[in-house]
Design a protein around this motif. Structure first.
Motif, PDB file in Angstrom:
ATOM      1  N   LEU A  35      -3.822  -0.520   6.463  1.00  0.00           N
ATOM      2  CA  LEU A  35      -2.402  -0.848   6.360  1.00  0.00           C
ATOM      3  C   LEU A  35      -1.525   0.390   6.253  1.00  0.00           C
ATOM      4  O   LEU A  35      -0.306   0.293   6.223  1.00  0.00           O
ATOM      5  CB  LEU A  35      -2.167  -1.737   5.125  1.00  0.00           C
ATOM      6  N   LEU A  36      -2.149   1.544   6.197  1.00  0.00           N
ATOM      7  CA  LEU A  36      -1.408   2.790   5.963  1.00  0.00           C
ATOM      8  C   LEU A  36      -1.294   3.647   7.215  1.00  0.00           C
ATOM      9  O   LEU A  36      -2.194   3.674   8.051  1.00  0.00           O
ATOM     10  CB  LEU A  36      -2.117   3.600   4.870  1.00  0.00           C
ATOM     11  N   LYS A  37      -0.186   4.351   7.325  1.00  0.00           N
ATOM     12  CA  LYS A  37       0.010   5.295   8.420  1.00  0.00           C
ATOM     13  C   LYS A  37      -0.095   6.712   7.861  1.00  0.00           C
ATOM     14  O   LYS A  37       0.702   7.097   7.007  1.00  0.00           O
ATOM     15  CB  LYS A  37       1.382   5.088   9.068  1.00  0.00           C
ATOM     16  N   PRO A  38      -1.068   7.494   8.298  1.00  0.00           N
ATOM     17  CA  PRO A  38      -1.251   8.848   7.749  1.00  0.00           C
ATOM     18  C   PRO A  38      -0.055   9.744   8.043  1.00  0.00           C
ATOM     19  O   PRO A  38       0.569   9.647   9.093  1.00  0.00           O
ATOM     20  CB  PRO A  38      -2.511   9.356   8.455  1.00  0.00           C
ATOM     21  N   ASN A  39       0.268  10.620   7.096  1.00  0.00           N
ATOM     22  CA  ASN A  39       1.336  11.594   7.290  1.00  0.00           C
ATOM     23  C   ASN A  39       0.736  13.001   7.294  1.00  0.00           C
ATOM     24  O   ASN A  39      -0.484  13.160   7.317  1.00  0.00           O
ATOM     25  CB  ASN A  39       2.417  11.438   6.217  1.00  0.00           C
ATOM     26  N   SER A  40       1.574  14.015   7.272  1.00  0.00           N
ATOM     27  CA  SER A  40       1.074  15.391   7.369  1.00  0.00           C
ATOM     28  C   SER A  40       0.138  15.728   6.215  1.00  0.00           C
ATOM     29  O   SER A  40      -0.860  16.424   6.396  1.00  0.00           O
ATOM     30  CB  SER A  40       2.243  16.382   7.404  1.00  0.00           C
ATOM     31  N   ARG A  41       0.430  15.215   5.023  1.00  0.00           N
ATOM     32  CA  ARG A  41      -0.452  15.516   3.893  1.00  0.00           C
ATOM     33  C   ARG A  41      -1.820  14.867   4.088  1.00  0.00           C
ATOM     34  O   ARG A  41      -2.849  15.431   3.696  1.00  0.00           O
ATOM     35  CB  ARG A  41       0.177  15.031   2.579  1.00  0.00           C
ATOM     36  N   THR A  42      -1.851  13.678   4.683  1.00  0.00           N
ATOM     37  CA  THR A  42      -3.132  13.011   4.934  1.00  0.00           C
ATOM     38  C   THR A  42      -4.018  13.892   5.808  1.00  0.00           C
ATOM     39  O   THR A  42      -5.187  14.141   5.503  1.00  0.00           O
ATOM     40  CB  THR A  42      -2.910  11.659   5.640  1.00  0.00           C
ATOM     41  N   TYR A  43      -3.436  14.351   6.917  1.00  0.00           N
ATOM     42  CA  TYR A  43      -4.190  15.197   7.845  1.00  0.00           C
ATOM     43  C   TYR A  43      -4.597  16.511   7.185  1.00  0.00           C
ATOM     44  O   TYR A  43      -5.731  16.968   7.339  1.00  0.00           O
ATOM     45  CB  TYR A  43      -3.358  15.469   9.097  1.00  0.00           C
ATOM     46  N   ASN A  44      -3.672  17.117   6.448  1.00  0.00           N
ATOM     47  CA  ASN A  44      -3.981  18.406   5.836  1.00  0.00           C
ATOM     48  C   ASN A  44      -5.028  18.284   4.731  1.00  0.00           C
ATOM     49  O   ASN A  44      -5.789  19.217   4.490  1.00  0.00           O
ATOM     50  CB  ASN A  44      -2.703  19.042   5.272  1.00  0.00           C
ATOM     51  N   THR A  45      -5.068  17.144   4.074  1.00  0.00           N
ATOM     52  CA  THR A  45      -6.086  16.927   3.041  1.00  0.00           C
ATOM     53  C   THR A  45      -7.477  16.864   3.660  1.00  0.00           C
ATOM     54  O   THR A  45      -8.434  17.479   3.159  1.00  0.00           O
ATOM     55  CB  THR A  45      -5.796  15.633   2.265  1.00  0.00           C
ATOM     56  N   LEU A  46      -7.594  16.123   4.752  1.00  0.00           N
ATOM     57  CA  LEU A  46      -8.884  16.066   5.439  1.00  0.00           C
ATOM     58  C   LEU A  46      -9.249  17.439   5.994  1.00  0.00           C
ATOM     59  O   LEU A  46     -10.407  17.868   5.933  1.00  0.00           O
ATOM     60  CB  LEU A  46      -8.827  15.042   6.578  1.00  0.00           C
ATOM     61  N   LEU A  47      -8.252  18.143   6.497  1.00  0.00           N
ATOM     62  CA  LEU A  47      -8.475  19.493   7.015  1.00  0.00           C
ATOM     63  C   LEU A  47      -8.983  20.416   5.919  1.00  0.00           C
ATOM     64  O   LEU A  47      -9.859  21.264   6.149  1.00  0.00           O
ATOM     65  CB  LEU A  47      -7.170  20.034   7.608  1.00  0.00           C
TER      66      LEU A  47
ATOM     67  N   PRO B 239       0.834  -1.216   0.000  1.00  0.00           N
ATOM     68  CA  PRO B 239       0.000   0.000   0.000  1.00  0.00           C
ATOM     69  C   PRO B 239       0.862   1.257   0.000  1.00  0.00           C
ATOM     70  O   PRO B 239       1.885   1.305   0.678  1.00  0.00           O
ATOM     71  CB  PRO B 239      -0.803  -0.128   1.285  1.00  0.00           C
ATOM     72  N   ASP B 240       0.467   2.245  -0.742  1.00  0.00           N
ATOM     73  CA  ASP B 240       1.247   3.452  -0.945  1.00  0.00           C
ATOM     74  C   ASP B 240       0.503   4.650  -0.363  1.00  0.00           C
ATOM     75  O   ASP B 240      -0.597   4.979  -0.814  1.00  0.00           O
ATOM     76  CB  ASP B 240       1.469   3.626  -2.444  1.00  0.00           C
ATOM     77  N   ILE B 241       1.107   5.321   0.631  1.00  0.00           N
ATOM     78  CA  ILE B 241       0.446   6.465   1.259  1.00  0.00           C
ATOM     79  C   ILE B 241       0.289   7.619   0.273  1.00  0.00           C
ATOM     80  O   ILE B 241      -0.659   8.399   0.370  1.00  0.00           O
ATOM     81  CB  ILE B 241       1.216   6.920   2.525  1.00  0.00           C
ATOM     82  N   ILE B 242       1.208   7.708  -0.706  1.00  0.00           N
ATOM     83  CA  ILE B 242       1.094   8.778  -1.705  1.00  0.00           C
ATOM     84  C   ILE B 242      -0.175   8.587  -2.533  1.00  0.00           C
ATOM     85  O   ILE B 242      -0.938   9.527  -2.773  1.00  0.00           O
ATOM     86  CB  ILE B 242       2.339   8.801  -2.622  1.00  0.00           C
ATOM     87  N   MET B 243      -0.405   7.341  -2.972  1.00  0.00           N
ATOM     88  CA  MET B 243      -1.623   7.059  -3.732  1.00  0.00           C
ATOM     89  C   MET B 243      -2.862   7.267  -2.862  1.00  0.00           C
ATOM     90  O   MET B 243      -3.878   7.810  -3.320  1.00  0.00           O
ATOM     91  CB  MET B 243      -1.593   5.621  -4.256  1.00  0.00           C
ATOM     92  N   ALA B 244      -2.769   6.849  -1.592  1.00  0.00           N
ATOM     93  CA  ALA B 244      -3.900   7.010  -0.676  1.00  0.00           C
ATOM     94  C   ALA B 244      -4.244   8.481  -0.489  1.00  0.00           C
ATOM     95  O   ALA B 244      -5.424   8.861  -0.501  1.00  0.00           O
ATOM     96  CB  ALA B 244      -3.577   6.364   0.666  1.00  0.00           C
ATOM     97  N   ASN B 245      -3.228   9.324  -0.339  1.00  0.00           N
ATOM     98  CA  ASN B 245      -3.461  10.761  -0.180  1.00  0.00           C
ATOM     99  C   ASN B 245      -4.097  11.361  -1.435  1.00  0.00           C
ATOM    100  O   ASN B 245      -4.926  12.269  -1.352  1.00  0.00           O
ATOM    101  CB  ASN B 245      -2.152  11.480   0.135  1.00  0.00           C
ATOM    102  N   THR B 246      -3.694  10.839  -2.589  1.00  0.00           N
ATOM    103  CA  THR B 246      -4.279  11.311  -3.852  1.00  0.00           C
ATOM    104  C   THR B 246      -5.770  10.971  -3.911  1.00  0.00           C
ATOM    105  O   THR B 246      -6.589  11.783  -4.355  1.00  0.00           O
ATOM    106  CB  THR B 246      -3.549  10.671  -5.047  1.00  0.00           C
ATOM    107  N   ILE B 247      -6.119   9.776  -3.447  1.00  0.00           N
ATOM    108  CA  ILE B 247      -7.530   9.369  -3.429  1.00  0.00           C
ATOM    109  C   ILE B 247      -8.317  10.232  -2.442  1.00  0.00           C
ATOM    110  O   ILE B 247      -9.423  10.695  -2.750  1.00  0.00           O
ATOM    111  CB  ILE B 247      -7.648   7.882  -3.057  1.00  0.00           C
ATOM    112  N   LEU B 248      -7.739  10.465  -1.255  1.00  0.00           N
ATOM    113  CA  LEU B 248      -8.399  11.325  -0.273  1.00  0.00           C
ATOM    114  C   LEU B 248      -8.634  12.717  -0.843  1.00  0.00           C
ATOM    115  O   LEU B 248      -9.703  13.308  -0.663  1.00  0.00           O
ATOM    116  CB  LEU B 248      -7.550  11.429   0.993  1.00  0.00           C
TER     117      LEU B 248
END
Length: 216
Positions: free
Chosen positions: A62-74, A1-10
């Motif tokens: 399976l993914l651990k959120p990073n700063s971009r994950t949080y900022n995207t939801l924000l 699983p790729d957090i970069i791809m996950a952030n793109t989907i979010l």
């Protein structure tokens, strides 16, 4: 699983106005990595939790959120002016040491969208990057947030408050950009202050010329 791809989907969910789906996916990650009790999942609703099983089974946990994950939801919360949940999320962001300039700018946008101008000013008072920390960058990293607040005041017919933000930017070493001046000129024009608007345009032009010379 790729957090970069996950952030793109979010980000796609947020940009399409599907905040509930973004929250559901985020909940799956935070519940698995940090536990529900740490507050990260507090921004999710019961409906979000019920939809977890429908969100790409087995992928998100399976993914651990990073700063971009949080900022995207924000960002999604900011678009809706959901200051309450945005503030809750930012407490989690800060506790994990993930707060950055994007967090500041996005939280200010949430406050301005909700017309919570005092909240926005408080955020900037506590989270403006110092002048020494951004010398290598062309624009101050928080100029977007100050401009957002200035424009909010201007559109809310609070010209004096908008002018005060311009003064505050100077005191804090936040140089206005072209959009900042455009917002300020528009505010002056709406008040029929044509002479002041022209002066602002002339000042902005001279400032831009001086900046180009310094870069050259």
């Amino acid at each position: 699983p790729d957090i970069i791809m996950a952030n793109t989907i979010l980000d796609a969910y947020v940009n399409c106005g599907m905040l509930e789906k973004a929250q559901s996916a985020f909940h799956s990650m935070t519940e698995n990595n940090y536990g529900v009790t740490n507050g990260a999942a507090a921004v999710s609703t019961e409906e979000d939790k019920e939809g977890d099983e429908e969100e790409m089974d087995g992928f998100w946990p399976l993914l651990k959120p990073n700063s971009r994950t949080y900022n995207t939801l924000l960002k999604g919360m900011a678009e809706e002016g959901d200051v309450t949940n945005a503030m809750k999320l930012c407490k989690v962001i800060e506790s994990k040491g993930l707060w950055d300039d994007i967090t500041t700018n996005t939280l200010v946008k949430a406050a301005v969208t909700a017309s919570e101008y005092d909240v926005a000013e408080g955020i900037l008072a506590n989270h403006t990057t110092s002048e020494n920390q951004h010398r290598q960058r062309r624009d101050h990293p928080n100029v977007e947030a100050y401009t957002e607040l200035l424009d909010g005041y201007a559109k809310d017919n609070q010209l004096e408050s908008a002018l005060q933000i311009m003064s505050l930017m100077e005191k804090r070493g936040v140089t206005p950009n072209e959009y900042t001046y455009t917002c300020m000129v528009g505010a002056l024009a709406r008040k029929n202050k044509v002479r002041q608007a022209r002066k602002m345009i002339e000042y902005a032009a001279s400032t831009a010329t001086n900046r180009r010379r310094r870069v050259a």
